[in-house]
Design a protein around this motif. Structure first.
Motif, short mmCIF file in Angstrom:
data_model
loop_
_atom_site.label_atom_id
_atom_site.label_comp_id
_atom_site.label_asym_id
_atom_site.label_seq_id
_atom_site.Cartn_x
_atom_site.Cartn_y
_atom_site.Cartn_z
N ALA A 20 39.27 40.77 49.38
CA ALA A 20 39.21 42.15 48.90
C ALA A 20 38.69 42.21 47.46
CB ALA A 20 40.59 42.79 48.98
N VAL A 21 39.16 41.31 46.61
CA VAL A 21 38.70 41.28 45.21
C VAL A 21 37.20 41.04 45.16
CG1 VAL A 21 38.81 40.03 43.02
CG2 VAL A 21 40.92 40.54 44.26
N ASN A 22 36.72 40.06 45.90
CA ASN A 22 35.30 39.72 45.86
C ASN A 22 34.43 40.79 46.51
OD1 ASN A 22 35.43 37.19 44.46
ND2 ASN A 22 36.36 36.30 46.29
N THR A 26 31.40 42.70 44.62
CA THR A 26 30.06 42.75 45.20
C THR A 26 29.56 44.18 45.36
OG1 THR A 26 30.44 40.68 46.41
CG2 THR A 26 28.68 42.11 47.21
N LEU A 27 30.45 45.06 45.84
CA LEU A 27 30.08 46.46 46.05
C LEU A 27 30.04 47.26 44.76
CD1 LEU A 27 32.28 47.25 49.20
CD2 LEU A 27 29.80 46.95 49.15
N GLU A 28 30.58 46.69 43.68
CA GLU A 28 30.73 47.39 42.40
C GLU A 28 31.50 48.69 42.59
OE1 GLU A 28 26.69 47.63 40.85
OE2 GLU A 28 27.10 45.85 39.65
N ARG A 29 32.58 48.57 43.36
CA ARG A 29 33.49 49.69 43.60
C ARG A 29 34.85 49.36 43.00
NH1 ARG A 29 31.38 54.49 45.76
NH2 ARG A 29 29.84 54.01 47.38
N PRO A 30 35.61 50.37 42.59
CA PRO A 30 36.98 50.09 42.16
C PRO A 30 37.79 49.48 43.30
CG PRO A 30 36.31 52.31 41.49
CD PRO A 30 35.25 51.80 42.42
N ARG A 149 27.37 55.55 28.38
CA ARG A 149 27.08 54.84 29.62
C ARG A 149 27.58 53.40 29.52
NH1 ARG A 149 22.41 57.89 28.71
NH2 ARG A 149 21.99 59.45 30.34
N ALA A 150 28.02 52.87 30.64
CA ALA A 150 28.52 51.50 30.65
C ALA A 150 27.38 50.53 30.40
CB ALA A 150 29.20 51.21 31.98
N ARG A 151 27.53 49.68 29.39
CA ARG A 151 26.53 48.65 29.14
C ARG A 151 26.62 47.57 30.21
NH1 ARG A 151 27.81 47.92 22.65
NH2 ARG A 151 27.24 50.06 22.02
N GLN A 152 27.83 47.24 30.58
CA GLN A 152 28.09 46.29 31.67
C GLN A 152 29.14 46.94 32.59
OE1 GLN A 152 26.82 43.21 32.21
NE2 GLN A 152 25.60 43.04 30.35
N ARG A 153 28.82 47.08 33.85
CA ARG A 153 29.76 47.75 34.76
C ARG A 153 31.05 46.94 34.84
NH1 ARG A 153 28.30 51.59 38.71
NH2 ARG A 153 30.06 52.12 40.08
N PRO A 154 32.19 47.50 34.45
CA PRO A 154 33.44 46.74 34.49
C PRO A 154 33.93 46.54 35.92
CG PRO A 154 33.89 48.99 33.83
CD PRO A 154 32.40 48.86 33.91
N ILE A 155 34.74 45.50 36.11
CA ILE A 155 35.47 45.33 37.36
C ILE A 155 36.71 46.21 37.25
CG2 ILE A 155 36.73 43.71 38.83
CD1 ILE A 155 34.88 41.50 37.72
N VAL A 156 36.78 47.25 38.07
CA VAL A 156 37.88 48.21 37.97
C VAL A 156 38.92 47.90 39.04
CG1 VAL A 156 38.52 50.65 38.01
CG2 VAL A 156 36.27 49.96 37.12
N ILE A 157 40.16 47.69 38.61
CA ILE A 157 41.27 47.47 39.53
C ILE A 157 42.29 48.57 39.29
CG2 ILE A 157 43.14 45.90 40.20
CD1 ILE A 157 41.35 43.57 39.44
N PHE A 175 37.38 50.32 47.24
CA PHE A 175 37.66 49.32 48.26
C PHE A 175 39.18 49.16 48.25
CE2 PHE A 175 38.24 45.31 50.35
CZ PHE A 175 37.22 45.27 51.29
N PHE A 176 39.78 49.26 49.41
CA PHE A 176 41.24 49.35 49.50
C PHE A 176 41.85 48.04 50.01
CE2 PHE A 176 44.93 50.09 52.28
CZ PHE A 176 45.84 50.58 51.34
N HIS A 177 43.00 47.68 49.39
CA HIS A 177 43.77 46.55 49.92
C HIS A 177 45.26 46.82 49.73
CE1 HIS A 177 44.69 42.49 51.22
NE2 HIS A 177 45.55 42.41 50.21
N TYR A 178 46.03 46.57 50.79
CA TYR A 178 47.48 46.69 50.71
C TYR A 178 48.08 45.29 50.66
CZ TYR A 178 52.29 48.08 51.65
OH TYR A 178 53.65 48.27 51.56
N ILE A 179 48.83 45.02 49.59
CA ILE A 179 49.49 43.72 49.47
C ILE A 179 50.78 43.75 50.28
CG2 ILE A 179 50.57 42.05 47.91
CD1 ILE A 179 48.69 42.82 45.74
#
Length: 281
Positions: A20-22, A26-30, A149-157, A175-179
């Motif tokens: 899920a993290v990867n 890859t999708l550049e989605r939160p 504007r974002a200079r580098q797209r952050p990894i949003v969690i 992108f959704f994940h249930y722990i």
């Protein structure tokens, strides 16, 4: 080359959580992570940042938090006071703009991990108010006329304890994940990370009691992963062994149960169970 998370020595990440993290990277989605409190959602963001060698910017959400605070806040009161005092700073409105956590992540020269922690604590409109900013990775500052504007797209969690439903429009962008609560073997691995070398007999007995307690019908608040780790830390500090954990029938409560049960209703539940067991003899 896309950064990849493969877990760390300090954090047990299941295969589906790692995937899920990867996928989110890859999708550049939160990455929206849900699960019971104490299952390591916040710690996940810290470990992703550590594993990838990135700075983490943490935005902890409260019931009073507004989405605008994540972008910036304009301190009109200070500007008015300075104007009355004849301070030359009033000529530049930028002096009264306080940058929020999203602005900090957007202006960073390097990629960051942006944690939006416990988003479900805020007002129901809070996620919708961040839709465009998280999607486009930019926002407008009306007081100065600039666009950030974002200079580098952050990894949003983004974490949620599932206290309230999140809007569909927001969910579509994540992108959704249930722990899930860890099974016996996964929890054993987690314990080994935090308490290496713990005696197997003690761990077996403790985890058996822990899962019996969690599975008790009528329990108001089930103990979490973090609470069982605290409980084991106490057992080790008291130098207890498996034999010390055996219950004599006078009480259905485990030793040092205050680390596991956090309200009087659940304590009374186990006291009643012990009372009924004694009467049934």
């Amino acid at each position: 080359m896309t950064a990849r998370f493969d877990g760390t020595t300090d954090y047990v990440s299941t295969d589906d959580l790692t995937m899920a993290v990867n996928a989110a990277i890859t999708l550049e989605r939160p990455l929206l992570v849900k699960g019971e409190p104490g299952t390591g959602k916040t710690e996940l963001a810290r470990q992703v940042a550590s594993a990838l060698g990135l700075e983490m910017i943490e935005w902890s959400i409260k019931s009073t938090t507004r989405a605008q605070q994540g972008l910036y806040e304009y301190d009109a009161v200070s500007r008015l006071r300075d104007s009355q005092l004849g301070d030359e700073r009033v000529n530049d409105v930028a002096n009264y703009i306080r940058k929020g956590k999203l602005w900090q992540a957007f202006e960073a020269d390097h990629k960051t991990v942006l944690l939006i922690d416990e988003i479900d604590k805020a007002d129901i409109e809070f996620p919708n108010d961040l839709l465009q900013e998280l999607d486009r990775m930019e926002f407008h500052v009306y007081e100065t006329g600039e666009t950030v504007r974002a200079r580098q797209r952050p990894i949003v969690i983004i974490t949620s304890n599932n206290e309230k439903e999140l809007p569909d429009a927001f969910l579509r962008r994540c992108f959704f994940h249930y722990i899930k609560f860890p099974d016996h073997e996964t929890l054993r691995q987690i314990v080994e990370v935090h308490h290496p070398g713990i005696k197997r007999a003690l761990l077996d007995t403790a985890l058996t009691q822990f899962y019996e307690l969690r599975d008790q019908p009528g329990l108001k608040k089930k103990p979490s992963t973090s609470e069982v780790l605290d409980w084991l830390k106490l057992l080790l500090a008291e130098d207890l062994d498996a034999a010390d954990l055996k219950r004599d029938g006078a009480s259905a409560l485990p030793r040092l149960h205050g680390a596991l049960l956090k309200n009087e209703q659940d304590v009374h539940l186990f006291e009643r169970l012990a009372f009924m067991a004694r009467r049934g003899r």
